[in-house]
Design an enzyme around this catalytic site. Structure first.
Site, PDB file in Angstrom:
ATOM      1  N   ARG A   8       0.854  -1.186   0.000  1.00  0.00           N
ATOM      2  CA  ARG A   8       0.000   0.000   0.000  1.00  0.00           C
ATOM      3  C   ARG A   8       0.885   1.230   0.000  1.00  0.00           C
ATOM      4  O   ARG A   8       2.075   1.163   0.321  1.00  0.00           O
ATOM      5  CB  ARG A   8      -0.925   0.014   1.216  1.00  0.00           C
ATOM      6  CG  ARG A   8      -0.241   0.211   2.573  1.00  0.00           C
ATOM      7  CD  ARG A   8      -1.242   0.180   3.693  1.00  0.00           C
ATOM      8  NE  ARG A   8      -0.638   0.302   5.007  1.00  0.00           N
ATOM      9  CZ  ARG A   8      -0.438   1.457   5.652  1.00  0.00           C
ATOM     10  NH1 ARG A   8      -0.820   2.591   5.085  1.00  0.00           N
ATOM     11  NH2 ARG A   8       0.113   1.489   6.844  1.00  0.00           N
ATOM     12  N   GLY A 188       4.949   8.530   0.177  1.00  0.00           N
ATOM     13  CA  GLY A 188       4.557   7.914  -1.079  1.00  0.00           C
ATOM     14  C   GLY A 188       5.743   7.364  -1.850  1.00  0.00           C
ATOM     15  O   GLY A 188       6.873   7.850  -1.726  1.00  0.00           O
ATOM     16  N   SER A 189       5.492   6.325  -2.638  1.00  0.00           N
ATOM     17  CA  SER A 189       6.520   5.684  -3.480  1.00  0.00           C
ATOM     18  C   SER A 189       7.700   5.178  -2.661  1.00  0.00           C
ATOM     19  O   SER A 189       8.824   5.101  -3.151  1.00  0.00           O
ATOM     20  CB  SER A 189       7.009   6.652  -4.573  1.00  0.00           C
ATOM     21  OG  SER A 189       5.926   7.086  -5.378  1.00  0.00           O
ATOM     22  N   ARG A 190       7.448   4.849  -1.413  1.00  0.00           N
ATOM     23  CA  ARG A 190       8.472   4.346  -0.484  1.00  0.00           C
ATOM     24  C   ARG A 190       9.539   5.381  -0.157  1.00  0.00           C
ATOM     25  O   ARG A 190      10.625   5.042   0.329  1.00  0.00           O
ATOM     26  CB  ARG A 190       9.135   3.058  -1.022  1.00  0.00           C
ATOM     27  CG  ARG A 190       8.172   1.877  -1.171  1.00  0.00           C
ATOM     28  CD  ARG A 190       7.592   1.486   0.182  1.00  0.00           C
ATOM     29  NE  ARG A 190       6.781   0.293   0.110  1.00  0.00           N
ATOM     30  CZ  ARG A 190       5.454   0.273  -0.075  1.00  0.00           C
ATOM     31  NH1 ARG A 190       4.804   1.437  -0.230  1.00  0.00           N
ATOM     32  NH2 ARG A 190       4.783  -0.842  -0.106  1.00  0.00           N
ATOM     33  N   LEU A 191       9.249   6.649  -0.424  1.00  0.00           N
ATOM     34  CA  LEU A 191      10.185   7.721  -0.079  1.00  0.00           C
ATOM     35  C   LEU A 191       9.820   8.239   1.311  1.00  0.00           C
ATOM     36  O   LEU A 191       9.342   9.356   1.483  1.00  0.00           O
ATOM     37  CB  LEU A 191      10.134   8.824  -1.133  1.00  0.00           C
ATOM     38  CG  LEU A 191      10.520   8.379  -2.548  1.00  0.00           C
ATOM     39  CD1 LEU A 191      10.370   9.531  -3.532  1.00  0.00           C
ATOM     40  CD2 LEU A 191      11.951   7.839  -2.566  1.00  0.00           C
TER      41      LEU A 191
END
Length: 212
Positions: A8, A188-191
């Site tokens: 997610r 978001g985006s694993r950042l």
């Protein structure tokens, strides 16, 4: 569903240096208050990691019962596995997982027993059955059945039927004096946003962002 397909996005909000307090204890208290207000289940629960004399790590969930500038306090049986490991290696690590807010906090520090009077004050504040349970369980030791545990509880209940339940000499608190913190906020985006607090040689807290 395949495990690798479970994912997610973390979009609850970011974390910037300007959002952080200079003192990590103050920052932790702020996040803890927000977790409580958000009705996060068991917001004071944290994973406590210790290491044995053989270098083997172990973890368990305990509850934070006091926090001030001196450190984090929890209570336990001094004959438990966690206590035995702390006695040979006082370096520990705490992890607070506030998944509902997409946050987590890691704390490194050194654990030491708190004064007897502090353990007694907390013990006397516990519900009576919890006091009796402390006498009834040889924490971390093998037990033949739950029935035996309940029998021991009833035995202690009868023993202390009158008057106050005394503080066991094998039970009390530890204070973890922190040396490093990490505050993690999902992105978001694993950042993800990660900030570490580390004490300098001058005993001041230095703050730096680290890559996710």
């Amino acid at each position: 569903m395949k495990l690798e397909d479970i994912r997610r996005e973390y979009l609850a909000g970011g974390l910037r240096r300007d959002n952080l307090q200079d003192n990590p204890i103050t920052q932790f208290k702020l996040w803890l208050d927000q977790a409580i207000e958000a009705h996060i289940p068991d917001p004071t629960a944290f994973t406590l990691a210790t290491v044995s004399s053989e270098g083997k790590p172990s973890q368990r969930i305990v509850l934070l019962k006091h926090l001030d500038e001196r450190g984090f306090v929890f209570f336990t049986n001094y004959a438990s596995q966690k206590s035995q490991q702390i006695e040979v290696n006082r370096n520990v690590c705490l992890h607070f997982p506030w998944h509902g807010m997409e946050r987590q906090v890691e704390v490194e520090g050194v654990a030491a027993r708190i004064p007897l009077k502090e353990s007694l004050a907390y013990f006397l504040s516990r519900p009576r059955d919890s006091q009796i349970a402390a006498w009834s369980s040889r924490q971390s030791h093998p037990i033949s059945s739950r029935k035996m545990l309940l029998m021991q509880f009833e035995s202690m209940k009868a023993k202390f039927a009158e008057g106050e339940v005394p503080l066991p000499d094998f039970w009390g608190g530890y204070r973890i004096v922190p040396s490093a913190f990490e505050f993690w906020q999902g992105g978001g985006s694993r950042l993800h946003d990660r900030f570490q607090y580390v004490k300098s040689a001058e005993q001041r807290w230095a703050i730096e962002r680290v890559a996710p």
